[in-house]
Enzyme design. Sequence first.
Site, PDB file in Angstrom:
ATOM      1  N   ASP A  49       0.863  -1.181   0.000  1.00  0.00           N
ATOM      2  CA  ASP A  49       0.000   0.000   0.000  1.00  0.00           C
ATOM      3  C   ASP A  49       0.902   1.233   0.000  1.00  0.00           C
ATOM      4  O   ASP A  49       2.124   1.124   0.075  1.00  0.00           O
ATOM      5  CB  ASP A  49      -0.971  -0.035   1.180  1.00  0.00           C
ATOM      6  CG  ASP A  49      -0.256   0.011   2.524  1.00  0.00           C
ATOM      7  OD1 ASP A  49       0.987   0.125   2.537  1.00  0.00           O
ATOM      8  OD2 ASP A  49      -0.934  -0.072   3.558  1.00  0.00           O
ATOM      9  N   SER A  50       0.305   2.407  -0.062  1.00  0.00           N
ATOM     10  CA  SER A  50       1.107   3.628  -0.193  1.00  0.00           C
ATOM     11  C   SER A  50       1.552   4.183   1.152  1.00  0.00           C
ATOM     12  O   SER A  50       2.361   5.089   1.203  1.00  0.00           O
ATOM     13  CB  SER A  50       0.287   4.697  -0.913  1.00  0.00           C
ATOM     14  OG  SER A  50      -0.764   5.139  -0.062  1.00  0.00           O
ATOM     15  N   GLY A  51       0.991   3.677   2.218  1.00  0.00           N
ATOM     16  CA  GLY A  51       1.272   4.233   3.538  1.00  0.00           C
ATOM     17  C   GLY A  51       0.271   5.298   3.955  1.00  0.00           C
ATOM     18  O   GLY A  51       0.215   5.692   5.115  1.00  0.00           O
ATOM     19  N   PHE A  81      -3.025   5.251   4.265  1.00  0.00           N
ATOM     20  CA  PHE A  81      -4.060   4.850   5.223  1.00  0.00           C
ATOM     21  C   PHE A  81      -3.509   4.794   6.645  1.00  0.00           C
ATOM     22  O   PHE A  81      -4.153   5.247   7.588  1.00  0.00           O
ATOM     23  CB  PHE A  81      -4.656   3.496   4.821  1.00  0.00           C
ATOM     24  CG  PHE A  81      -5.831   3.106   5.659  1.00  0.00           C
ATOM     25  CD1 PHE A  81      -7.071   3.679   5.444  1.00  0.00           C
ATOM     26  CD2 PHE A  81      -5.691   2.190   6.693  1.00  0.00           C
ATOM     27  CE1 PHE A  81      -8.167   3.335   6.238  1.00  0.00           C
ATOM     28  CE2 PHE A  81      -6.773   1.840   7.492  1.00  0.00           C
ATOM     29  CZ  PHE A  81      -8.017   2.422   7.259  1.00  0.00           C
ATOM     30  N   ASP A  87      -2.891   8.532  -1.505  1.00  0.00           N
ATOM     31  CA  ASP A  87      -4.220   9.128  -1.525  1.00  0.00           C
ATOM     32  C   ASP A  87      -4.571   9.685  -0.164  1.00  0.00           C
ATOM     33  O   ASP A  87      -3.945   9.333   0.831  1.00  0.00           O
ATOM     34  CB  ASP A  87      -5.273   8.089  -1.938  1.00  0.00           C
ATOM     35  CG  ASP A  87      -5.391   6.965  -0.920  1.00  0.00           C
ATOM     36  OD1 ASP A  87      -4.334   6.431  -0.516  1.00  0.00           O
ATOM     37  OD2 ASP A  87      -6.504   6.620  -0.516  1.00  0.00           O
ATOM     38  N   GLN A 104     -11.222   7.509  -4.792  1.00  0.00           N
ATOM     39  CA  GLN A 104     -11.858   8.083  -3.600  1.00  0.00           C
ATOM     40  C   GLN A 104     -13.205   8.695  -4.003  1.00  0.00           C
ATOM     41  O   GLN A 104     -13.704   8.416  -5.083  1.00  0.00           O
ATOM     42  CB  GLN A 104     -10.923   9.122  -2.972  1.00  0.00           C
ATOM     43  CG  GLN A 104      -9.687   8.520  -2.304  1.00  0.00           C
ATOM     44  CD  GLN A 104     -10.045   7.751  -1.019  1.00  0.00           C
ATOM     45  OE1 GLN A 104     -11.182   7.812  -0.523  1.00  0.00           O
ATOM     46  NE2 GLN A 104      -9.077   7.014  -0.483  1.00  0.00           N
ATOM     47  N   GLY A 154     -11.419   4.340   0.481  1.00  0.00           N
ATOM     48  CA  GLY A 154     -12.440   5.151   1.128  1.00  0.00           C
ATOM     49  C   GLY A 154     -13.714   4.400   1.447  1.00  0.00           C
ATOM     50  O   GLY A 154     -14.761   5.002   1.684  1.00  0.00           O
ATOM     51  N   ASP A 198      -8.157  -7.288   0.821  1.00  0.00           N
ATOM     52  CA  ASP A 198      -7.219  -7.494   1.927  1.00  0.00           C
ATOM     53  C   ASP A 198      -7.884  -6.980   3.189  1.00  0.00           C
ATOM     54  O   ASP A 198      -8.759  -6.114   3.129  1.00  0.00           O
ATOM     55  CB  ASP A 198      -5.916  -6.702   1.718  1.00  0.00           C
ATOM     56  CG  ASP A 198      -6.093  -5.245   2.097  1.00  0.00           C
ATOM     57  OD1 ASP A 198      -6.758  -4.518   1.330  1.00  0.00           O
ATOM     58  OD2 ASP A 198      -5.637  -4.827   3.176  1.00  0.00           O
ATOM     59  N   CYS A 201     -14.056 -26.917   6.577  1.00  0.00           N
ATOM     60  CA  CYS A 201     -12.775 -26.230   6.325  1.00  0.00           C
ATOM     61  C   CYS A 201     -11.637 -27.248   6.264  1.00  0.00           C
ATOM     62  O   CYS A 201     -11.583 -28.181   7.062  1.00  0.00           O
ATOM     63  CB  CYS A 201     -12.530 -25.200   7.425  1.00  0.00           C
ATOM     64  SG  CYS A 201     -10.948 -24.350   7.278  1.00  0.00           S
ATOM     65  N   CYS A 217      -8.377 -26.468   6.635  1.00  0.00           N
ATOM     66  CA  CYS A 217      -7.129 -25.906   7.173  1.00  0.00           C
ATOM     67  C   CYS A 217      -6.498 -26.865   8.185  1.00  0.00           C
ATOM     68  O   CYS A 217      -7.122 -27.818   8.653  1.00  0.00           O
ATOM     69  CB  CYS A 217      -7.372 -24.534   7.798  1.00  0.00           C
ATOM     70  SG  CYS A 217      -7.948 -24.578   9.506  1.00  0.00           S
ATOM     71  N   CYS A 261      -8.418 -27.095  11.547  1.00  0.00           N
ATOM     72  CA  CYS A 261      -9.654 -27.884  11.513  1.00  0.00           C
ATOM     73  C   CYS A 261      -9.378 -29.368  11.267  1.00  0.00           C
ATOM     74  O   CYS A 261     -10.126 -30.229  11.724  1.00  0.00           O
ATOM     75  CB  CYS A 261     -10.600 -27.328  10.455  1.00  0.00           C
ATOM     76  SG  CYS A 261     -11.271 -25.715  10.902  1.00  0.00           S
ATOM     77  N   HIS A 303      -6.807 -20.713  10.475  1.00  0.00           N
ATOM     78  CA  HIS A 303      -8.198 -21.018  10.114  1.00  0.00           C
ATOM     79  C   HIS A 303      -8.877 -19.829   9.431  1.00  0.00           C
ATOM     80  O   HIS A 303      -9.462 -19.972   8.348  1.00  0.00           O
ATOM     81  CB  HIS A 303      -9.021 -21.455  11.329  1.00  0.00           C
ATOM     82  CG  HIS A 303     -10.477 -21.482  11.015  1.00  0.00           C
ATOM     83  ND1 HIS A 303     -11.062 -22.480  10.263  1.00  0.00           N
ATOM     84  CD2 HIS A 303     -11.466 -20.578  11.261  1.00  0.00           C
ATOM     85  CE1 HIS A 303     -12.335 -22.200  10.074  1.00  0.00           C
ATOM     86  NE2 HIS A 303     -12.608 -21.053  10.664  1.00  0.00           N
TER      87      HIS A 303
END
Length: 380
Positions: free
Chosen positions: A90-92, A94, A144, A193, A221, A271, A310, A312, A315, A341
């Site tokens: 990410d751009s940092g 946030f 942004d 945005q 956003g 994400d 599941c 995983c 589980c 999980h």
Amino acid sequence: MFDFRLECSDGAARAGTFTTPHGEIPTPAFMPVGTAGTVKGLSTEEVQGLGARMVLANTYHLYLRPGHELVRELGGLHAFMRWDGPLLTDSGGFQVFSLAAIRSVHDDGVDFRSHIDGSLHTFTPESVVDVQRALGADVIMAFDECQPGCCDRATAEAAGERTLAWLERCRDRFAALQGDSGAPTQTLFPVLQGNVFDELRAAHARRTLELGDWTGYGIGGLSVGEAKEDMWRTLELLDGVLPAGRPRYLMGVGYPDDLLEAIARGCDLFDCVAPTRNARHGTAWTAVEGQVNLKAARFRRDTGPIDAGCDCQACARYDRAYLRHLVVAGEWLAMRLLSIHNLRFLVQLGEEARRRIGDGTFEGWRRDWLGRYRNERSTS
Ligand SMILES: [Zn+2]
């Protein structure tokens, strides 16, 4: 080196393949968040074992510690964290807006104090491209300004204008760095945005399209405090504006029900820190009981897995009674197994959605799945 192949759709839901220099990502797909170059508590091999194809790392955290120049010196983030699959940073922006202690936002960038030691730093559109260049992820994000979901129209409009001005600067910086010898092959995604104001959203998206031939789009956003109906309406609006043949990454969205709702509205990549954060609080997701907290006394003698459907590691091998004991005792293994999980649950959900889109049964499956998940959730 970058390509998106749209394979089929069911309503607005899409199945595709996003190709990067480090491999392909069948979409829709959930990307685990490796905040500081690690998906909290898990080794890179364990993340691979979840079936995750692309991992996200946070520029803000890696810039502060250990420092992007050190990561570059050590061969870039892929080599540093021993992850040879696709990576996104990410751009940092946030984190600066949500974590940094003191800040001032101006047309040139953001001044902030580190949440670690209080030291003063500045991010500009150019500097966040430079930092992400040093980290070397396949996909990097433009800087942004993200405002809360409850902000007024004038604030959202000003943040949108600033984001567009910053996008031009990110684009120009990124283009200027393309000639570097030995530099990683990367692509830059813009961040859309406009908050939940329809005209602002549509105008911002159209103007972003005019600013470049982007290989994909970040939808920002959203999931920042607005009502769910506003998020769904915004995604429907963007589905009509964005080109079909490019991937759409809905940033910060990753609760199971939200994932399915967003897939149904044409989003491809996701994400969220929720899977690991919830795991640290003893919370797990299940298809038939919704979200459950394993601290509950009713699990004391429960010899079933967290989720019978599941596949995983947690589980397959452990029962709820044992996991509850680990959670109550504050054992590290609880956090690790529940993280495995929850992450696998979301990766699996993306895989199943992709299959359903492929055979044309997505809409009905989604309705049934959400009905089951939400009904049970309200009673647990
Ligand atoms: Zn599981």
